[in-house]
Scaffold this active site. Structure first.
Site, PDB file in Angstrom:
ATOM      1  N   TRP A 121      -3.223   3.245  -5.800  1.00  0.00           N
ATOM      2  CA  TRP A 121      -4.502   4.061  -6.241  1.00  0.00           C
ATOM      3  C   TRP A 121      -4.392   4.596  -7.683  1.00  0.00           C
ATOM      4  O   TRP A 121      -5.146   5.691  -7.796  1.00  0.00           O
ATOM      5  CB  TRP A 121      -4.913   5.001  -5.250  1.00  0.00           C
ATOM      6  CG  TRP A 121      -4.758   4.250  -3.887  1.00  0.00           C
ATOM      7  CD1 TRP A 121      -5.213   3.354  -3.251  1.00  0.00           C
ATOM      8  CD2 TRP A 121      -4.002   5.119  -2.720  1.00  0.00           C
ATOM      9  NE1 TRP A 121      -4.778   3.189  -1.983  1.00  0.00           N
ATOM     10  CE2 TRP A 121      -3.969   4.280  -1.602  1.00  0.00           C
ATOM     11  CE3 TRP A 121      -3.139   6.028  -2.532  1.00  0.00           C
ATOM     12  CZ2 TRP A 121      -3.317   4.362  -0.563  1.00  0.00           C
ATOM     13  CZ3 TRP A 121      -2.382   6.445  -1.357  1.00  0.00           C
ATOM     14  CH2 TRP A 121      -2.484   5.472  -0.654  1.00  0.00           C
ATOM     15  N   GLY A 122      -3.476   4.191  -8.443  1.00  0.00           N
ATOM     16  CA  GLY A 122      -3.493   4.685  -9.849  1.00  0.00           C
ATOM     17  C   GLY A 122      -2.618   5.912  -9.852  1.00  0.00           C
ATOM     18  O   GLY A 122      -2.560   6.449 -10.815  1.00  0.00           O
ATOM     19  N   ASP A 142     -10.415   3.637  -3.507  1.00  0.00           N
ATOM     20  CA  ASP A 142     -11.120   2.445  -2.862  1.00  0.00           C
ATOM     21  C   ASP A 142     -12.520   2.182  -3.664  1.00  0.00           C
ATOM     22  O   ASP A 142     -13.084   3.460  -3.655  1.00  0.00           O
ATOM     23  CB  ASP A 142     -11.066   2.523  -1.509  1.00  0.00           C
ATOM     24  CG  ASP A 142      -9.772   2.253  -0.633  1.00  0.00           C
ATOM     25  OD1 ASP A 142      -8.714   2.063  -1.608  1.00  0.00           O
ATOM     26  OD2 ASP A 142      -9.735   2.365   0.546  1.00  0.00           O
ATOM     27  N   ASP A 159       0.497  -1.161   0.045  1.00  0.00           N
ATOM     28  CA  ASP A 159       0.133  -0.044   0.127  1.00  0.00           C
ATOM     29  C   ASP A 159       0.740   1.334   0.006  1.00  0.00           C
ATOM     30  O   ASP A 159       2.146   1.161  -0.073  1.00  0.00           O
ATOM     31  CB  ASP A 159      -1.004  -0.159   1.145  1.00  0.00           C
ATOM     32  CG  ASP A 159      -2.361   0.515   0.944  1.00  0.00           C
ATOM     33  OD1 ASP A 159      -2.558   1.341   0.313  1.00  0.00           O
ATOM     34  OD2 ASP A 159      -3.235  -0.436   1.319  1.00  0.00           O
TER      35      ASP A 159
HETATM   36  C1  GAL Z   1      -6.129   1.403   1.434  1.00  0.00           C
HETATM   37  C2  GAL Z   1      -6.500   0.321   0.417  1.00  0.00           C
HETATM   38  C3  GAL Z   1      -7.174  -0.568   0.631  1.00  0.00           C
HETATM   39  C4  GAL Z   1      -7.144  -1.354   1.885  1.00  0.00           C
HETATM   40  C5  GAL Z   1      -6.997  -0.219   2.914  1.00  0.00           C
HETATM   41  C6  GAL Z   1      -6.424  -0.872   4.117  1.00  0.00           C
HETATM   42  O1  GAL Z   1      -5.118   2.195   1.095  1.00  0.00           O
HETATM   43  O2  GAL Z   1      -6.656   0.958  -0.995  1.00  0.00           O
HETATM   44  O3  GAL Z   1      -7.675  -1.515  -0.336  1.00  0.00           O
HETATM   45  O4  GAL Z   1      -6.199  -2.263   1.831  1.00  0.00           O
HETATM   46  O5  GAL Z   1      -5.878   0.637   2.630  1.00  0.00           O
HETATM   47  O6  GAL Z   1      -6.221   0.064   5.223  1.00  0.00           O
END
Ligand code: GAL
Length: 442
Positions: free
Chosen positions: A205-206, A226, A161
């Site tokens: 996120w692209g 998301d 992430d």
């Molecule tokens: C976001 C991610 C989600 C999920 C989340 C968990 O950044 O896009 O898919 O993993 O973190 O905190």
């Protein structure tokens, strides 16, 4: 490639736990600025199929829930149709690393340890995966150490992430460099351990046009923020992804985010459209609902083996792409009403997806040769991938009648020989059609 460059240029105090996850810092010279082929390191040829805890449970996870979900994947027949990963998302760890600097699994929620859990999951015949972004230790400057921990715990899938990004004067590089750091660590780990490389799922996120370079570092890359369990979110993601479908092929996939089937207020038709678009655009398909409460309707969608077969096509890796936008002028971005007509090649024929983005029932019409994968002058058998019926032979065009609001039609067309003689006009695409002597026919 394993970078041998020293990481970073300044001494930095990186207290364990100060980064939620991920990130990288290395000299610019240590990565290629020109993305090349997809990362063919033996894994991740096809989009990942599996389960992820996040959409249904967020941080409310523990070992019982994960194991129960894995067991339900088996008993509900999901494993049998190809869903093979069981992924834990964020919030699996203690907030602080151990004294020696390792990530530690949450001692209450994963009381028996991660290895014990993955052993049990593997006994069910699954691979298992991993992840974070919610304030738990991140891997910046601990990439190899953490990858080693994850492997020791029995994981083989890493979602990386993009939260808590270190300041620019610490990183001094771009997103590619940051993700190269973990990509290199995974390659190094595979080399030193002799185990297959992790499946590497980029989740930033692209940002920074990841679809232009993601395939050099990992096997999939999220293309948007998301997903939410509502039509507007699905429409936004489909619209965005429809412009970058060329980035997807074997070993590298645009990731449209984890499935919301079974969640929120999606209608049955919206759930079908969701699954169809994600599958035919060759996104990873990670189920994200409470499996103990899943309805037969949703289970039926997730186990449509004719749709799954296209997602998992071993011969053709390409995504479907729009050939006509329908209610929008072609090539127009519209986050609430994406393109409506799509096609693409597959091992077993030309795939079509017709998406009714309107709030009312509509007939949907297309000329066959609007798709580049169709031969002029031929007729085509039509297979409906949702009704599972052969719907006769299409000559020149096809109309899907009464497509419900936000509904979808998925078809597989196969060459069924020359079209009948004498059809007027002599060219399906009439413009510029000419007799042999050069006289224009129109
Ligand atoms: C976001 C991610 C989600 C999920 C989340 C968990 O950044 O896009 O898919 O993993 O973190 O905190």
């Amino acid at each position: 490639m394993v970078s041998t460059q020293p990481y970073g240029t300044a001494p930095v105090d990186l207290t364990p736990g100060s980064f939620e996850f991920s990130m990288h810092m290395c000299d610019l010279a240590s990565f290629s600025p020109v993305p090349v082929d997809a990362l063919n390191n033996g894994v991740g040829k096809l989009p990942a199929l599996g389960y992820n805890t996040w959409n249904a449970y967020g941080c409310n996870i523990d070992e019982d829930l994960v194991l129960e979900s894995a067991q339900l994947m088996v008993s509900l027949g999901l494993q049998a149709v190809g869903y093979e990963y069981v992924n834990i998302d964020d919030c699996y760890a203690e907030k602080n690393r151990s004294a020696s600097g390792d990530i530690v699994a949450d001692s209450v929620r994963f009381a028996h340890g991660m290895k014990n859990l993955t052993d049990q999951i593997h006994k069910l015949g699954f691979d298992s995966g991993w992840f974070t972004c919610g304030g738990y230790p991140g891997s910046f400057q601990n990439e190899l150490r953490d990858a080693t921990t994850f492997q020791d715990w029995g994981f083989d899938y890493l979602k990386f992430d993009n939260c808590a990004i270190p300041f620019d004067d610490i990183i001094r590089e771009g997103m590619i460099g940051k993700y190269t750091r973990m990509s290199d660590a995974l390659a190094q780990l595979s080399q030193s351990s002799g185990q297959p490389p992790f499946l590497f799922s980029l989740c930033q996120w692209g940002w920074e046009q990841v679809w232009l370079w993601g395939s050099t570092l990992g096997h999939s890359w999220r293309v948007t923020g998301d997903i939410a369990p509502e039509w507007d979110s699905l429409a936004l993601i489909i619209n965005f992804n429809s412009f970058i479908t060329q980035a997807t092929d074997f070993y590298g996939h645009n990731d449209m985010d984890m499935l919301q089937l079974g969640n929120g207020g999606l209608t049955f038709d919206e759930a079908k459209s969701h699954f169809t678009a994600w599958a035919l655009m060759k996104s990873p398909l990670l189920i994200g609902t409470n499996l103990s409460a899943i309805t037969l309707d949703i289970l039926g969608i997730l186990t449509n083996t004719e749709i799954l077969a296209i997602n998992q096509d071993p011969v053709v890796g390409k995504s479907i792409s729009p050939f006509r936008w329908g209610i929008n002028p072609d090539w127009t971005s519209n986050s609430t009403s994406p393109a409506q007509y799509y096609s693409g090649p597959s091992e077993n024929g030309t795939v079509f997806m017709l998406l009714n983005t309107l709030n009312e029932t509509s007939d949907m019409f297309f000329n066959l040769t609007e798709s580049p994968w169709i031969r002029a002058g031929r007729q085509y058998s039509v297979r409906d991938l949702w009704t599972h019926t052969d719907n006769g032979t299409a000559v020149r065009n096809f109309t899907a009648v009464d497509v419900p609001p936000h509904g979808v039609v998925a078809l597989l067309l196969n060459d069924a020989g020359d079209e009948p003689a004498g059809i007027f006009p002599p060219c399906a695409v009439w413009f510029n059609c000419a007799y042999e002597n050069g006289t224009a026919a129109n």
